[in-house]
Design a protein around this motif. Structure first.
Motif, PDB file in Angstrom:
ATOM      1  N   LEU A  29     -24.224 -44.212  -9.900  1.00 18.98           N
ATOM      2  CA  LEU A  29     -24.393 -42.961 -10.427  1.00 18.98           C
ATOM      3  C   LEU A  29     -23.646 -41.624 -10.161  1.00 18.98           C
ATOM      4  N   THR A  30     -23.529 -40.568 -10.613  1.00 21.48           N
ATOM      5  CA  THR A  30     -22.697 -39.448 -10.341  1.00 21.48           C
ATOM      6  C   THR A  30     -22.904 -38.922  -8.759  1.00 21.48           C
ATOM      7  N   GLY A  31     -24.565 -39.017  -8.556  1.00 24.61           N
ATOM      8  CA  GLY A  31     -24.830 -38.720  -6.920  1.00 24.61           C
ATOM      9  C   GLY A  31     -24.300 -39.648  -5.935  1.00 24.61           C
ATOM     10  N   GLY A  32     -24.071 -40.760  -6.149  1.00 26.27           N
ATOM     11  CA  GLY A  32     -23.713 -41.788  -5.391  1.00 26.27           C
ATOM     12  C   GLY A  32     -24.669 -42.887  -5.384  1.00 26.27           C
ATOM     13  N   ASP A  33     -25.921 -42.596  -5.698  1.00 23.61           N
ATOM     14  CA  ASP A  33     -26.820 -43.836  -5.766  1.00 23.61           C
ATOM     15  C   ASP A  33     -26.420 -44.943  -6.786  1.00 23.61           C
ATOM     16  N   GLU A  34     -26.954 -46.106  -6.451  1.00 28.51           N
ATOM     17  CA  GLU A  34     -26.737 -47.287  -7.497  1.00 28.51           C
ATOM     18  C   GLU A  34     -28.031 -47.800  -8.078  1.00 28.51           C
ATOM     19  N   ILE A  35     -27.702 -48.205  -9.327  1.00 21.91           N
ATOM     20  CA  ILE A  35     -28.859 -48.798 -10.091  1.00 21.91           C
ATOM     21  C   ILE A  35     -28.347 -50.024 -10.745  1.00 21.91           C
ATOM     22  N   THR A  36     -29.213 -50.938 -11.059  1.00 24.45           N
ATOM     23  CA  THR A  36     -28.658 -52.276 -11.681  1.00 24.45           C
ATOM     24  C   THR A  36     -29.322 -52.247 -13.163  1.00 24.45           C
ATOM     25  N   SER A  37     -28.770 -52.949 -13.886  1.00 29.48           N
ATOM     26  CA  SER A  37     -29.420 -53.282 -15.112  1.00 29.48           C
ATOM     27  C   SER A  37     -29.259 -54.683 -15.633  1.00 29.48           C
ATOM     28  N   SER A  38     -30.040 -55.368 -16.084  1.00 27.52           N
ATOM     29  CA  SER A  38     -29.938 -56.688 -16.719  1.00 27.52           C
ATOM     30  C   SER A  38     -29.869 -56.543 -18.315  1.00 27.52           C
ATOM     31  N   ILE A  39     -28.773 -57.118 -18.543  1.00 30.53           N
ATOM     32  CA  ILE A  39     -28.625 -56.975 -19.958  1.00 30.53           C
ATOM     33  C   ILE A  39     -28.069 -58.463 -20.450  1.00 30.53           C
ATOM     34  N   THR A  40     -27.946 -58.735 -21.701  1.00 26.74           N
ATOM     35  CA  THR A  40     -27.433 -60.141 -22.182  1.00 26.74           C
ATOM     36  C   THR A  40     -25.700 -59.864 -22.049  1.00 26.74           C
ATOM     37  N   ARG A  41     -25.237 -61.186 -21.685  1.00 35.08           N
ATOM     38  CA  ARG A  41     -23.658 -61.524 -21.800  1.00 35.08           C
ATOM     39  C   ARG A  41     -23.333 -60.766 -22.867  1.00 35.08           C
ATOM     40  N   ASP A  42     -23.754 -61.210 -24.103  1.00 38.69           N
ATOM     41  CA  ASP A  42     -23.093 -60.666 -25.375  1.00 38.69           C
ATOM     42  C   ASP A  42     -23.025 -58.999 -25.260  1.00 38.69           C
ATOM     43  N   ALA A  43     -24.097 -58.298 -24.715  1.00 36.20           N
ATOM     44  CA  ALA A  43     -24.115 -56.905 -24.778  1.00 36.20           C
ATOM     45  C   ALA A  43     -23.012 -56.407 -23.701  1.00 36.20           C
ATOM     46  N   VAL A  44     -22.608 -57.163 -22.836  1.00 37.82           N
ATOM     47  CA  VAL A  44     -21.655 -56.732 -21.810  1.00 37.82           C
ATOM     48  C   VAL A  44     -20.444 -56.871 -22.761  1.00 37.82           C
ATOM     49  N   GLU A  45     -20.109 -58.046 -23.619  1.00 42.04           N
ATOM     50  CA  GLU A  45     -18.905 -58.052 -24.279  1.00 42.04           C
ATOM     51  C   GLU A  45     -19.022 -56.973 -25.384  1.00 42.04           C
ATOM     52  N   ASP A  46     -19.981 -56.935 -26.074  1.00 43.24           N
ATOM     53  CA  ASP A  46     -20.098 -56.043 -27.396  1.00 43.24           C
ATOM     54  C   ASP A  46     -19.778 -54.395 -26.725  1.00 43.24           C
ATOM     55  N   LEU A  47     -20.311 -54.012 -25.590  1.00 37.80           N
ATOM     56  CA  LEU A  47     -19.761 -52.895 -25.052  1.00 37.80           C
ATOM     57  C   LEU A  47     -18.423 -52.853 -24.208  1.00 37.80           C
ATOM     58  N   ARG A  48     -17.753 -53.860 -24.126  1.00 31.08           N
ATOM     59  CA  ARG A  48     -16.571 -53.864 -23.383  1.00 31.08           C
ATOM     60  C   ARG A  48     -16.576 -53.540 -21.980  1.00 31.08           C
ATOM     61  N   LEU A  49     -17.961 -53.766 -21.372  1.00 34.64           N
ATOM     62  CA  LEU A  49     -17.940 -53.167 -19.935  1.00 34.64           C
ATOM     63  C   LEU A  49     -16.873 -53.972 -18.917  1.00 34.64           C
ATOM     64  N   THR A  50     -16.326 -53.170 -18.177  1.00 35.57           N
ATOM     65  CA  THR A  50     -15.597 -53.725 -16.993  1.00 35.57           C
ATOM     66  C   THR A  50     -15.904 -52.925 -15.685  1.00 35.57           C
ATOM     67  N   GLU A  51     -15.420 -53.256 -14.616  1.00 37.41           N
ATOM     68  CA  GLU A  51     -15.806 -52.441 -13.520  1.00 37.41           C
ATOM     69  C   GLU A  51     -14.601 -51.043 -13.838  1.00 37.41           C
ATOM     70  N   GLY A  52     -15.594 -49.872 -13.398  1.00 39.34           N
ATOM     71  CA  GLY A  52     -14.688 -48.365 -13.552  1.00 39.34           C
ATOM     72  C   GLY A  52     -15.296 -48.021 -14.988  1.00 39.34           C
ATOM     73  N   THR A  53     -16.008 -48.861 -16.087  1.00 35.27           N
ATOM     74  CA  THR A  53     -16.241 -48.372 -17.338  1.00 35.27           C
ATOM     75  C   THR A  53     -17.258 -47.025 -17.031  1.00 35.27           C
ATOM     76  N   ARG A  54     -17.023 -45.959 -17.452  1.00 35.47           N
ATOM     77  CA  ARG A  54     -18.065 -44.890 -17.558  1.00 35.47           C
ATOM     78  C   ARG A  54     -19.301 -45.198 -18.488  1.00 35.47           C
ATOM     79  N   VAL A  55     -20.371 -45.141 -17.801  1.00 35.66           N
ATOM     80  CA  VAL A  55     -21.572 -45.517 -18.843  1.00 35.66           C
ATOM     81  C   VAL A  55     -22.678 -44.296 -18.845  1.00 35.66           C
TER      82      VAL A  55
END
Length: 69
Positions: A29-55
């Motif tokens: 997160l912007t303040g430096g804390d981290e959070i995790t989310s469990s999503i489907t693999r399909d959602a990762v692909e659909d959103l084109r998520l990679t390391e560094g992607t702003r979300v």
């Protein structure tokens, strides 16, 4: 896009751990804390998520539980 979800936090993807059907996405997160989310693999692909992607992390919950020992 406007959403009714009030808890919206800006961050960037730190890591993606893919399982057979699901993926765990860690976001710094912007303040430096981290959070995790469990999503489907399909959602990762659909959103084109990679390391560094702003979300935007959207949190909608009817319960928040805490525990201590």
């Amino acid at each position: 896009m406007q959403l009714s979800t009030r808890n919206q936090l800006d961050g960037a993807v730190v890591s993606i751990t893919r399982g057979e059907a699901m993926a765990v996405v860690r976001v710094r997160l912007t303040g430096g804390d981290e959070i995790t989310s469990s999503i489907t693999r399909d959602a990762v692909e659909d959103l084109r998520l990679t390391e560094g992607t702003r979300v935007k992390v959207l949190i909608k919950s009817t319960e928040v539980a805490l525990g201590v020992e």
